[in-house]
Structures are given as structure tokens and as C-alpha cells.
Design an enzyme around this catalytic site. Sequence first.
Site, PDB file in Angstrom:
ATOM      1  N   ARG A  60       1.742  12.754   0.965  1.00  0.00           N
ATOM      2  CA  ARG A  60       1.767  12.652  -0.489  1.00  0.00           C
ATOM      3  C   ARG A  60       0.659  13.511  -1.109  1.00  0.00           C
ATOM      4  O   ARG A  60      -0.340  13.816  -0.470  1.00  0.00           O
ATOM      5  CB  ARG A  60       1.569  11.207  -0.918  1.00  0.00           C
ATOM      6  CG  ARG A  60       2.748  10.287  -0.625  1.00  0.00           C
ATOM      7  CD  ARG A  60       2.514   8.908  -1.222  1.00  0.00           C
ATOM      8  NE  ARG A  60       1.264   8.322  -0.751  1.00  0.00           N
ATOM      9  CZ  ARG A  60       0.155   8.232  -1.471  1.00  0.00           C
ATOM     10  NH1 ARG A  60       0.111   8.707  -2.707  1.00  0.00           N
ATOM     11  NH2 ARG A  60      -0.933   7.675  -0.961  1.00  0.00           N
ATOM     12  N   LYS A 204       7.986   6.777  -2.717  1.00  0.00           N
ATOM     13  CA  LYS A 204       6.841   6.124  -3.343  1.00  0.00           C
ATOM     14  C   LYS A 204       6.896   6.176  -4.869  1.00  0.00           C
ATOM     15  O   LYS A 204       6.339   5.308  -5.543  1.00  0.00           O
ATOM     16  CB  LYS A 204       5.538   6.749  -2.840  1.00  0.00           C
ATOM     17  CG  LYS A 204       5.230   6.417  -1.372  1.00  0.00           C
ATOM     18  CD  LYS A 204       5.163   4.913  -1.123  1.00  0.00           C
ATOM     19  CE  LYS A 204       4.708   4.603   0.305  1.00  0.00           C
ATOM     20  NZ  LYS A 204       4.737   3.137   0.593  1.00  0.00           N
ATOM     21  N   HIS A 223       3.307  -4.126  -1.195  1.00  0.00           N
ATOM     22  CA  HIS A 223       3.309  -3.078  -0.176  1.00  0.00           C
ATOM     23  C   HIS A 223       3.088  -3.768   1.164  1.00  0.00           C
ATOM     24  O   HIS A 223       1.967  -3.888   1.651  1.00  0.00           O
ATOM     25  CB  HIS A 223       2.192  -2.067  -0.466  1.00  0.00           C
ATOM     26  CG  HIS A 223       2.207  -0.885   0.445  1.00  0.00           C
ATOM     27  ND1 HIS A 223       1.079  -0.218   0.822  1.00  0.00           N
ATOM     28  CD2 HIS A 223       3.231  -0.239   1.057  1.00  0.00           C
ATOM     29  CE1 HIS A 223       1.386   0.779   1.623  1.00  0.00           C
ATOM     30  NE2 HIS A 223       2.690   0.782   1.783  1.00  0.00           N
ATOM     31  N   SER A 241      -1.944   2.500   5.825  1.00  0.00           N
ATOM     32  CA  SER A 241      -1.453   3.347   6.904  1.00  0.00           C
ATOM     33  C   SER A 241      -2.380   3.283   8.107  1.00  0.00           C
ATOM     34  O   SER A 241      -3.605   3.361   7.974  1.00  0.00           O
ATOM     35  CB  SER A 241      -1.343   4.789   6.419  1.00  0.00           C
ATOM     36  OG  SER A 241      -0.895   5.638   7.436  1.00  0.00           O
ATOM     37  N   LYS A 245       1.239  -2.130  10.371  1.00  0.00           N
ATOM     38  CA  LYS A 245       2.190  -2.889   9.562  1.00  0.00           C
ATOM     39  C   LYS A 245       3.622  -2.749  10.075  1.00  0.00           C
ATOM     40  O   LYS A 245       4.318  -3.749  10.280  1.00  0.00           O
ATOM     41  CB  LYS A 245       2.064  -2.410   8.113  1.00  0.00           C
ATOM     42  CG  LYS A 245       3.002  -3.005   7.103  1.00  0.00           C
ATOM     43  CD  LYS A 245       2.505  -2.761   5.688  1.00  0.00           C
ATOM     44  CE  LYS A 245       2.223  -1.300   5.424  1.00  0.00           C
ATOM     45  NZ  LYS A 245       3.465  -0.494   5.289  1.00  0.00           N
ATOM     46  N   THR A 246       4.045  -1.518  10.294  1.00  0.00           N
ATOM     47  CA  THR A 246       5.408  -1.284  10.773  1.00  0.00           C
ATOM     48  C   THR A 246       5.578  -1.745  12.213  1.00  0.00           C
ATOM     49  O   THR A 246       6.563  -2.398  12.571  1.00  0.00           O
ATOM     50  CB  THR A 246       5.749   0.213  10.660  1.00  0.00           C
ATOM     51  OG1 THR A 246       5.695   0.600   9.283  1.00  0.00           O
ATOM     52  CG2 THR A 246       7.143   0.502  11.193  1.00  0.00           C
ATOM     53  N   ASP A 260       8.145  -2.012   4.594  1.00  0.00           N
ATOM     54  CA  ASP A 260       7.148  -1.410   3.712  1.00  0.00           C
ATOM     55  C   ASP A 260       7.053  -1.987   2.306  1.00  0.00           C
ATOM     56  O   ASP A 260       5.966  -2.111   1.776  1.00  0.00           O
ATOM     57  CB  ASP A 260       7.417   0.092   3.604  1.00  0.00           C
ATOM     58  CG  ASP A 260       6.218   0.870   3.098  1.00  0.00           C
ATOM     59  OD1 ASP A 260       5.105   0.615   3.577  1.00  0.00           O
ATOM     60  OD2 ASP A 260       6.393   1.734   2.235  1.00  0.00           O
ATOM     61  N   ARG A 326       6.699  11.626  10.800  1.00  0.00           N
ATOM     62  CA  ARG A 326       7.455  10.492  10.272  1.00  0.00           C
ATOM     63  C   ARG A 326       8.893  10.468  10.771  1.00  0.00           C
ATOM     64  O   ARG A 326       9.491  11.498  11.065  1.00  0.00           O
ATOM     65  CB  ARG A 326       7.494  10.564   8.740  1.00  0.00           C
ATOM     66  CG  ARG A 326       6.159  10.346   8.061  1.00  0.00           C
ATOM     67  CD  ARG A 326       5.864   8.881   7.881  1.00  0.00           C
ATOM     68  NE  ARG A 326       4.565   8.637   7.255  1.00  0.00           N
ATOM     69  CZ  ARG A 326       4.160   7.453   6.851  1.00  0.00           C
ATOM     70  NH1 ARG A 326       4.952   6.405   6.990  1.00  0.00           N
ATOM     71  NH2 ARG A 326       2.969   7.309   6.320  1.00  0.00           N
TER      72      ARG A 326
END
Length: 534
Positions: A60, A204, A223, A241, A245-246, A260, A326
Site C-alpha cells: 500500500r 483496503k 480488522h 501484519s 492473524k491469518t 481479515d 501475497r
Amino acid sequence: MENFGRPSRHGVENQGLTELKNIYWNLTTPHLCEEALRRGEGSLTADGAFYTLTGEHTGRSPNDKFTVKEPSTEGDIWWGDVNKSIDIEKFDHLLAKIQEHYKGRDAFVQDCFVGADSENRLSVRVVTEEAWHSIFVRNLFIPIDDAAGATCEDHVPEFTVIQAPSCLAEPETEGTNSKTFVLVNFAKKLVIIGGTSYAGEIKKSIFSVMNYLMPKKGVLSMHCSANIGKDGDAALFFGLSGTGKTTLSADPERLLIGDDEHGWTDKGVFNFEGGCYAKVIRLDPETEPQIYSCTKRFGTILENVVVDEVKRTIDYDDDRFTENTRAAYPVEFIPGAEMSGQGSHPKNIFMLTCDAFGVLPPISKLTPEQAMYHFLAGYTAKVAGTEKGVLEPQATFSSCFGAPFLPLNPAVYAELLGKKMEEHGANCWLLNTGWTGGAYGVGARMSLPHTRALIHAAMNGSLDNVEWKEEPVFGLFIPAECPGVPAEVLNPKLGWADKEGYDAKAKELADLFKANFKTLGAKAAPHVEKAGPK
């Protein structure tokens, strides 16, 4: 101008797009993949996934994101470094530029929804220059063909994203920081993106829109990832990040709701998305089998991974293009995913931090006040090599574990979290997935099996009746025992050979927490501030 695919009667001329060459409406993934390959946008791996490079932008561009300052929302927006303003005239100028840019060009249109809860979903249209971005949209949002009671022909978008990577701004005259721009206009219900091919900007920008709309309906936008157990118990995983989390929400013993972005209503939680956008740098098939298997599927989009041009195999360890490699894939690719995208009220909430200082315990149970404090703090740490110029561990604070995507003041979301937790009796845990036995460079990264054991113990009640001890610096309560986790891991100080070094690092991090919280000022209630380090 020719239309192909399944067009909507609400045409793109409503977004000011006219004189286009061809419009490819709501094509399915196989059709889009054929178009992307024919146009040279990328290639296929040996397993059938589509891989592509995004050029200069491999992540981003937060300095290039602006929100239009206009009367209907000006008083609501949390203006500052996160939400930089741009005036209406400059937005209109760049909108006209992107509309002119599309004349004589092909456009790919996906009409879709954001939000698995039909009462709180947002109808969205995404217009892209390239076919592969349209696959990304189908993967990450909820296509019309997956939405009950919806048809492409009747779709009317409530919000539209127009993306054109080859349309560049002129910062000297057009009010941007660079040739890249990501502009959100809530009054016109429009996002325009130029100068970047990184697909995450699409995802996003719409998340930011949901973060504005949902709290106004009493829905907490989050989030976080979410999953659900066999008994219907939902769990949330907040984290920036690199915190896991994932990875941690993709649990073979539980159904994944989403990885997410979620909302929490009076009925329970729901996924904003229809897919996952996972980091795959150094992906390990042993510890992350579900994500690994998704990278080997037709329909998955791989961004900036390194692929052997002869064998077409992926080198997950090669970061020559970026650390931020990604994979974007539909949630249905995860075995046992909860396809409704919905779950009950969460029984357990995990706030993940990658503590490179090595002083936070691997798990601690938070009081409601501590939960709100750590939610507002949103702490993790960057380590050497993750960003240019980072040579030592650096504490990073991002309110609500997602400050770049918050149009409203963080206190709005924190108050909603506290209210929801109180109403539904949710437990909240702080989980350190970072370093143990010493700081970064001395200690070791927390074992993933240990972290999973702690999560399962919290969920199945194994920690309900153990002894808890309060550590003196952060006021966090540490369990004296947990099945499958050594005592020196549970209590971080025990794992440090240099006990004085531990005390110094703990004080250093506590001071950083306090300094960060002062920047929130009166936005946080006094009882919440008192729940921080002593």
C-alpha cells in the site's frame, strides 16, 4: 463500445465512464484468466495459479491516500496523518482525468457485495484496466453469483471503485504527494485509484468505507480474522501484519469465517469479504498447510512471488521483489470454511502482538479495561530487515490494529468493542507471537505449536482453573501452567538468562506504551488509561 459478459442495466456511464472500447462485465474466473494471459498480464504456475508482478508498488501507499473534505462528512472524519484531506475541486479534476483516461480503452467490471450479512452488506462496483485485478475482486469480495437473491442485470452499486494503474497524477499541479493516488469521496460514493497495480489498494479502500458506514449502524467493524468451533463458538483474532492473524485463524480443527475484515452486529459476527489475502513469504507447508494448499489452485492470484520460469514452481523464500508476497483466493479454497461467512457472538477474542523486545508473556487474560487499552494501543514491533532503515526492533502502535483504515476516531471503535464484550460476555486474551528467551537477535521466535496450544487451552477451558500470577510491569496475568507449554515460556522472565536485561527491556517497552497513549489524549477514558503499564 461493446458489452461482453453479464452487464448491469445501471451502466458505467453513471460513473462518468463513456466512449470505452469494450466492457467486460462480471466475467467468471476462467474467462478472466484467459483474458489476462492473452494480454500478457502474468503467467500460470505449474499448479495453475496466476502470478504477476505489480512493479514499483508492492504494498500500500499510505502517503498517497486522501479523503475528500466535504460538508456531509467533514465533522465525522478523524483528520490527520491517517486521513489526509483533499479538496473537492482537486478530486473532481482527478476524477475527470481518470474518466478521460478510460476513453478508447477496455474496462473490466465486477459487480459484487461486501458483507456476508444481507442486512449490512454494501453493493459495490469495481472497474479495472486489467483482467487479473478483476479476478482479485471476485476472490476477495462476494460475486453476484454467490449472493442469494441478486442478479448482475439488476445490480445498482452503492459505492464504486475506479482503478487505473497507468493513469498517473502530476503532484506539482494536482495536489497529490506523488504520481500515485487513492482518493475516497463519501459524498459521491466513489474511490479512484491511479498509479499503482498493487491489488490491496482496492481491498483496503472498501474496508475504509465499511469502517465509516458500519459504526453509524451500531455495527463494530474490525480488522481481524474469525473462525468457529464445532460447538458454534466463534473466536476473533486481531493483529497487524506479521503477527499471525491469518495463520492462526486457519485452524484445521475449526471453520474459517474470514481472515481479515469483519463486522459484529446484535446477531453475531460476519465476514466483509469472500476470500483471503495472505502473506506467503517463507510459507511453510508443515505449519501452514491450509494456506500453502491454496497457493496451488487455479483461481488463486499470486503477487510478486518468485517463480522458476522453466519449471513454474514457486520459491516461497525468495524476497527479491518484496517481503510482502501475497496470495488472493476465495475462502472456499480453505478446507472446511464456513461458507455462510457468519458466526455467533465471539466467546474468545485474541489480540496478537509480535513483541520483538521479548518481554510480553505468550498469553495473558485481559480485564475489560485492559482489553480496551490494548485495542487502542494496537502494539506490535518491526524487526531488522522488514523495512529500509530498520536496524533495531521498533515498537509500532496502530489503534484498533488497523489505524490506516479508520475514518473515525479510534475511540468510536474501542467504545463499541467494550460494549459488545460486556453484552455478550466475551473473554479477551493478549497473545505474543514474537520473541521469547530474549529480545530479537538473542531469543527465539515463539513456537507456532506452543501458540496454537495456548489458543486451544483458552478456548477449551483448560486455563479456567489454573493459578494466575500478575507480572509487575504491565499488570498482565500469566497462567502458571498450560498443557504442552513449558513454564519458562509462559513466564518470559524465566526464559531470559540476563534477568536485569529483561527488566530494562520491559521498562523500555512500558515507557513506549505510555508515550503512545498520551497521543490519544482525552479520546480515551481515564479508567482505560489506568489499565496500561504501571
